[in-house]
Write a protein that holds these residues in place. Sequence first.
Motif, PDB file in Angstrom:
ATOM      1  N   PHE A 184     -13.381  16.339   6.215  1.00  0.00           N
ATOM      2  CA  PHE A 184     -12.486  16.663   5.109  1.00  0.00           C
ATOM      3  C   PHE A 184     -11.435  15.569   4.946  1.00  0.00           C
ATOM      4  CE2 PHE A 184      -8.346  18.376   3.813  1.00  0.00           C
ATOM      5  CZ  PHE A 184      -8.654  18.810   2.536  1.00  0.00           C
ATOM      6  N   THR A 185     -10.854  15.133   6.049  1.00  0.00           N
ATOM      7  CA  THR A 185      -9.837  14.080   6.018  1.00  0.00           C
ATOM      8  C   THR A 185     -10.391  12.823   5.363  1.00  0.00           C
ATOM      9  OG1 THR A 185      -8.743  14.967   7.976  1.00  0.00           O
ATOM     10  CG2 THR A 185      -8.327  12.649   7.454  1.00  0.00           C
ATOM     11  N   GLN A 186     -11.583  12.438   5.758  1.00  0.00           N
ATOM     12  CA  GLN A 186     -12.210  11.238   5.190  1.00  0.00           C
ATOM     13  C   GLN A 186     -12.461  11.411   3.688  1.00  0.00           C
ATOM     14  OE1 GLN A 186     -15.821   9.947   7.159  1.00  0.00           O
ATOM     15  NE2 GLN A 186     -16.501   8.873   5.330  1.00  0.00           N
ATOM     16  N   LYS A 187     -13.053  12.529   3.309  1.00  0.00           N
ATOM     17  CA  LYS A 187     -13.398  12.753   1.901  1.00  0.00           C
ATOM     18  C   LYS A 187     -12.147  12.919   1.026  1.00  0.00           C
ATOM     19  CE  LYS A 187     -17.963  14.747   2.695  1.00  0.00           C
ATOM     20  NZ  LYS A 187     -18.801  13.990   1.788  1.00  0.00           N
ATOM     21  N   TYR A 188     -11.148  13.617   1.540  1.00  0.00           N
ATOM     22  CA  TYR A 188      -9.920  13.806   0.775  1.00  0.00           C
ATOM     23  C   TYR A 188      -9.178  12.476   0.616  1.00  0.00           C
ATOM     24  CZ  TYR A 188      -5.374  15.789  -0.600  1.00  0.00           C
ATOM     25  OH  TYR A 188      -4.194  16.086  -1.240  1.00  0.00           O
ATOM     26  N   THR A 189      -9.173  11.664   1.647  1.00  0.00           N
ATOM     27  CA  THR A 189      -8.561  10.334   1.546  1.00  0.00           C
ATOM     28  C   THR A 189      -9.279   9.497   0.489  1.00  0.00           C
ATOM     29  OG1 THR A 189      -7.822  10.437   3.845  1.00  0.00           O
ATOM     30  CG2 THR A 189      -7.944   8.250   2.844  1.00  0.00           C
ATOM     31  N   GLU A 190     -10.587   9.603   0.425  1.00  0.00           N
ATOM     32  CA  GLU A 190     -11.350   8.897  -0.613  1.00  0.00           C
ATOM     33  C   GLU A 190     -10.955   9.409  -2.001  1.00  0.00           C
ATOM     34  OE1 GLU A 190     -15.452   9.499   0.506  1.00  0.00           O
ATOM     35  OE2 GLU A 190     -15.269   8.172   2.243  1.00  0.00           O
ATOM     36  N   GLU A 191     -10.795  10.726  -2.136  1.00  0.00           N
ATOM     37  CA  GLU A 191     -10.363  11.285  -3.424  1.00  0.00           C
ATOM     38  C   GLU A 191      -8.971  10.786  -3.797  1.00  0.00           C
ATOM     39  OE1 GLU A 191     -12.779  15.543  -3.648  1.00  0.00           O
ATOM     40  OE2 GLU A 191     -10.596  15.568  -3.568  1.00  0.00           O
ATOM     41  N   LEU A 192      -8.070  10.753  -2.828  1.00  0.00           N
ATOM     42  CA  LEU A 192      -6.710  10.274  -3.101  1.00  0.00           C
ATOM     43  C   LEU A 192      -6.715   8.816  -3.544  1.00  0.00           C
ATOM     44  CD1 LEU A 192      -4.825  11.907  -0.102  1.00  0.00           C
ATOM     45  CD2 LEU A 192      -4.580  12.503  -2.521  1.00  0.00           C
ATOM     46  N   THR A 193      -7.537   8.018  -2.903  1.00  0.00           N
ATOM     47  CA  THR A 193      -7.626   6.596  -3.238  1.00  0.00           C
ATOM     48  C   THR A 193      -8.156   6.402  -4.650  1.00  0.00           C
ATOM     49  OG1 THR A 193      -7.938   6.044  -0.906  1.00  0.00           O
ATOM     50  CG2 THR A 193      -8.631   4.392  -2.507  1.00  0.00           C
ATOM     51  N   ALA A 194      -9.093   7.245  -5.059  1.00  0.00           N
ATOM     52  CA  ALA A 194      -9.710   7.129  -6.385  1.00  0.00           C
ATOM     53  C   ALA A 194      -8.906   7.840  -7.483  1.00  0.00           C
ATOM     54  CB  ALA A 194     -11.129   7.701  -6.344  1.00  0.00           C
ATOM     55  N   ASN A 195      -7.961   8.681  -7.109  1.00  0.00           N
ATOM     56  CA  ASN A 195      -7.200   9.479  -8.073  1.00  0.00           C
ATOM     57  C   ASN A 195      -6.244   8.584  -8.874  1.00  0.00           C
ATOM     58  OD1 ASN A 195      -5.460  11.248  -9.409  1.00  0.00           O
ATOM     59  ND2 ASN A 195      -5.315  12.660  -7.681  1.00  0.00           N
ATOM     60  N   PRO A 196      -6.370   8.562 -10.206  1.00  0.00           N
ATOM     61  CA  PRO A 196      -5.480   7.722 -11.012  1.00  0.00           C
ATOM     62  C   PRO A 196      -4.010   8.171 -10.954  1.00  0.00           C
ATOM     63  CG  PRO A 196      -6.877   9.073 -12.427  1.00  0.00           C
ATOM     64  CD  PRO A 196      -7.347   9.275 -11.024  1.00  0.00           C
ATOM     65  N   GLU A 197      -3.740   9.386 -10.528  1.00  0.00           N
ATOM     66  CA  GLU A 197      -2.371   9.900 -10.431  1.00  0.00           C
ATOM     67  C   GLU A 197      -1.674   9.500  -9.125  1.00  0.00           C
ATOM     68  OE1 GLU A 197      -0.734  11.453 -12.773  1.00  0.00           O
ATOM     69  OE2 GLU A 197      -2.404  11.731 -14.159  1.00  0.00           O
ATOM     70  N   THR A 198      -2.437   9.028  -8.160  1.00  0.00           N
ATOM     71  CA  THR A 198      -1.877   8.754  -6.838  1.00  0.00           C
ATOM     72  C   THR A 198      -0.741   7.742  -6.873  1.00  0.00           C
ATOM     73  OG1 THR A 198      -3.911   9.387  -5.699  1.00  0.00           O
ATOM     74  CG2 THR A 198      -2.427   7.937  -4.507  1.00  0.00           C
ATOM     75  N   GLU A 199      -0.912   6.674  -7.609  1.00  0.00           N
ATOM     76  CA  GLU A 199       0.118   5.635  -7.652  1.00  0.00           C
ATOM     77  C   GLU A 199       1.446   6.195  -8.166  1.00  0.00           C
ATOM     78  OE1 GLU A 199       0.829   1.415  -9.907  1.00  0.00           O
ATOM     79  OE2 GLU A 199      -1.206   1.852  -9.233  1.00  0.00           O
ATOM     80  N   ASN A 200       1.383   7.004  -9.218  1.00  0.00           N
ATOM     81  CA  ASN A 200       2.602   7.616  -9.765  1.00  0.00           C
ATOM     82  C   ASN A 200       3.219   8.604  -8.777  1.00  0.00           C
ATOM     83  OD1 ASN A 200       2.420   6.189 -12.166  1.00  0.00           O
ATOM     84  ND2 ASN A 200       1.243   7.800 -13.182  1.00  0.00           N
ATOM     85  N   PHE A 201       2.374   9.332  -8.064  1.00  0.00           N
ATOM     86  CA  PHE A 201       2.868  10.297  -7.087  1.00  0.00           C
ATOM     87  C   PHE A 201       3.569   9.584  -5.934  1.00  0.00           C
ATOM     88  CE2 PHE A 201       2.372  13.112  -3.390  1.00  0.00           C
ATOM     89  CZ  PHE A 201       3.041  14.214  -3.864  1.00  0.00           C
ATOM     90  N   ILE A 202       2.985   8.505  -5.459  1.00  0.00           N
ATOM     91  CA  ILE A 202       3.608   7.721  -4.385  1.00  0.00           C
ATOM     92  C   ILE A 202       4.955   7.176  -4.867  1.00  0.00           C
ATOM     93  CG2 ILE A 202       3.398   5.661  -2.917  1.00  0.00           C
ATOM     94  CD1 ILE A 202       1.508   7.947  -2.078  1.00  0.00           C
ATOM     95  N   ALA A 203       5.002   6.710  -6.110  1.00  0.00           N
ATOM     96  CA  ALA A 203       6.255   6.197  -6.681  1.00  0.00           C
ATOM     97  C   ALA A 203       7.307   7.301  -6.749  1.00  0.00           C
ATOM     98  CB  ALA A 203       6.002   5.600  -8.057  1.00  0.00           C
TER      99      ALA A 203
END
Length: 123
Positions: free
Chosen positions: A65-84
């Motif tokens: 799950f950790t591996q797959k969820y990390t892959e989803e986070l990396t591919a998620n276009p919203e991630t950069e804005n969320f990190i910001a």
Amino acid sequence: MNTVSIKRVYEPEEATDGFRILIDKLWPRGMAKAKADIAFWAKFMAPSTALREWFGHKPENFPMFTQKYTEELTANPETENFIALCKKQLKESNVTLLYGAKDEVHNQAVVLKHFIEEKLKTT
């Protein structure tokens, strides 16, 4: 320095929580919106429905799950804005990621917290 922490949404709010972000896709059962005292609901950062259902909160599935969820986070276009958003809030206060799962060790908040901390190291 302010920190990112995780906490069950059902636990009482504390002054040290700072900016409270709900990271579940679904609203927690039995939780009134007013009582949750959430600053932001980031349901777009939750694992996909398919991944969440596959995981089923089974500890033996957590490494995959950790591996797959990390892959989803990396591919998620919203991630950069969320990190910001997290980076901005951390300048003012702590950030607390809220989740509804009963298991405090094997859940998406654990993975997301680690992911955020790693991203903040490189920005």
